[in-house]
Design an enzyme around this catalytic site. Structure first.
Site, mmCIF file in Angstrom:
data_model
loop_
_atom_site.group_PDB
_atom_site.id
_atom_site.type_symbol
_atom_site.label_atom_id
_atom_site.label_comp_id
_atom_site.label_asym_id
_atom_site.label_seq_id
_atom_site.Cartn_x
_atom_site.Cartn_y
_atom_site.Cartn_z
ATOM 1 N N VAL A 55 -10.061 20.426 -5.368
ATOM 2 C CA VAL A 55 -10.407 21.407 -4.334
ATOM 3 C C VAL A 55 -11.600 20.840 -3.572
ATOM 4 O O VAL A 55 -12.719 20.803 -4.100
ATOM 5 C CB VAL A 55 -10.752 22.776 -4.967
ATOM 6 C CG1 VAL A 55 -11.080 23.795 -3.884
ATOM 7 C CG2 VAL A 55 -9.608 23.286 -5.849
ATOM 8 N N GLU A 56 -11.329 20.382 -2.353
ATOM 9 C CA GLU A 56 -12.395 19.695 -1.594
ATOM 10 C C GLU A 56 -13.252 20.680 -0.812
ATOM 11 O O GLU A 56 -12.980 21.885 -0.767
ATOM 12 C CB GLU A 56 -11.753 18.637 -0.687
ATOM 13 C CG GLU A 56 -11.046 17.591 -1.532
ATOM 14 C CD GLU A 56 -10.563 16.386 -0.748
ATOM 15 O OE1 GLU A 56 -10.391 16.474 0.485
ATOM 16 O OE2 GLU A 56 -10.341 15.342 -1.397
ATOM 17 N N CYS A 65 -13.017 18.032 -8.681
ATOM 18 C CA CYS A 65 -11.885 17.211 -9.098
ATOM 19 C C CYS A 65 -10.846 18.088 -9.815
ATOM 20 O O CYS A 65 -11.173 19.185 -10.299
ATOM 21 C CB CYS A 65 -12.351 16.116 -10.061
ATOM 22 S SG CYS A 65 -13.115 14.686 -9.260
ATOM 23 N N GLU A 67 -9.727 17.751 -12.673
ATOM 24 C CA GLU A 67 -10.125 17.963 -14.075
ATOM 25 C C GLU A 67 -11.105 19.136 -14.192
ATOM 26 O O GLU A 67 -11.119 19.840 -15.206
ATOM 27 C CB GLU A 67 -10.766 16.691 -14.637
ATOM 28 C CG GLU A 67 -9.814 15.502 -14.735
ATOM 29 C CD GLU A 67 -9.710 14.662 -13.461
ATOM 30 O OE1 GLU A 67 -10.027 15.174 -12.372
ATOM 31 O OE2 GLU A 67 -9.326 13.495 -13.559
ATOM 32 N N CYS A 98 -11.733 9.970 -13.143
ATOM 33 C CA CYS A 98 -12.990 9.299 -12.763
ATOM 34 C C CYS A 98 -14.006 9.435 -13.904
ATOM 35 O O CYS A 98 -13.813 10.217 -14.844
ATOM 36 C CB CYS A 98 -13.535 9.883 -11.466
ATOM 37 S SG CYS A 98 -14.224 11.543 -11.629
HETATM 38 N N1 THU Z 1 -10.238 13.121 -7.714
HETATM 39 C C1 THU Z 1 -9.863 13.941 -8.736
HETATM 40 O O1 THU Z 1 -9.488 15.100 -8.509
HETATM 41 N N2 THU Z 1 -9.932 13.475 -9.999
HETATM 42 C C2 THU Z 1 -10.267 12.186 -10.336
HETATM 43 O O2 THU Z 1 -10.390 11.875 -11.510
HETATM 44 C C3 THU Z 1 -10.452 11.200 -9.268
HETATM 45 C C4 THU Z 1 -10.715 11.768 -7.914
HETATM 46 C C5 THU Z 1 -10.184 13.642 -6.338
HETATM 47 C C6 THU Z 1 -11.522 13.941 -5.712
HETATM 48 C C7 THU Z 1 -11.189 13.880 -4.243
HETATM 49 O O3 THU Z 1 -10.727 15.160 -3.830
HETATM 50 C C8 THU Z 1 -10.033 12.898 -4.148
HETATM 51 O O4 THU Z 1 -9.571 12.709 -5.477
HETATM 52 C C9 THU Z 1 -10.423 11.547 -3.576
HETATM 53 O O5 THU Z 1 -11.526 11.020 -4.261
#
Ligand code: THU
Length: 145
Positions: A55-56, A65, A67, A98
């Protein structure tokens, strides 16, 4: 201790179903900025499936993220420990959590937790070795009393 082993988690988890649950979550992602949808799903120690998507935010750095969203689902639906985990990108392919998210997952992991990774099934200890966690805080507290 749950008595569960990582080997039994690998053998007994329906990984195809878990990846599919991660793909379902990925389709709900809110990603107007990166256009990089992520979905995550996990089996808990009492057999629930929890999931989440990224969710950005216009303030990029506070993006959640997938997770993070999964951990919220875990806590909101009764808590417990994460036993098996899968994460996918917008193509539905395996995505590695990540670094920050490995720490997030560690906090809620069963000792036998297994992750579906780009290099095969890995335990939580393999993806975040010598992790900092609640035990370190407890040890410090004990040393002070
Ligand atoms: N992102 C995740 O949701 N989980 C991860 O483990 C890696 C990155 C998302 C964050 C962002 O919305 C998009 O991926 C690009 O970085």
């Amino acid at each position: 201790m749950t008595g569960r082993s990582s080997e039994s988690v690998v053998a007994e988890t329906d990984w195809d179903a878990l990846r599919e649950a991660a793909r379902d979550a990925m389709r709900k992602a809110y990603v107007p900025y990166s256009k990089f949808p992520v979905g995550a799903a996990a089996v808990t120690d009492d057999g629930r499936i929890v999931s989440g998507c990224n969710v950005e935010n216009a303030s990029y750095g506070i993006t959640l993220c997938a997770e993070c969203s999964l951990v919220s689902d875990l806590v909101m639906t009764g808590g417990g420990r994460l036993v098996a985990f899968a994460c996918v990108d917008g193509n539905g392919g395996v995505l590695m959590p990540c670094g920050r998210c490995r720490q997030l997952l560690y906090e809620h992991s069963d000792e036998a937790m297994v992750l579906d990774t780009v290099s095969g099934f890995k335990t939580i200890d393999e993806v975040i070795p010598d992790a900092f966690g609640p035990r370190q805080l407890e040890q410090y507290r004990a040393s002070q009393s």
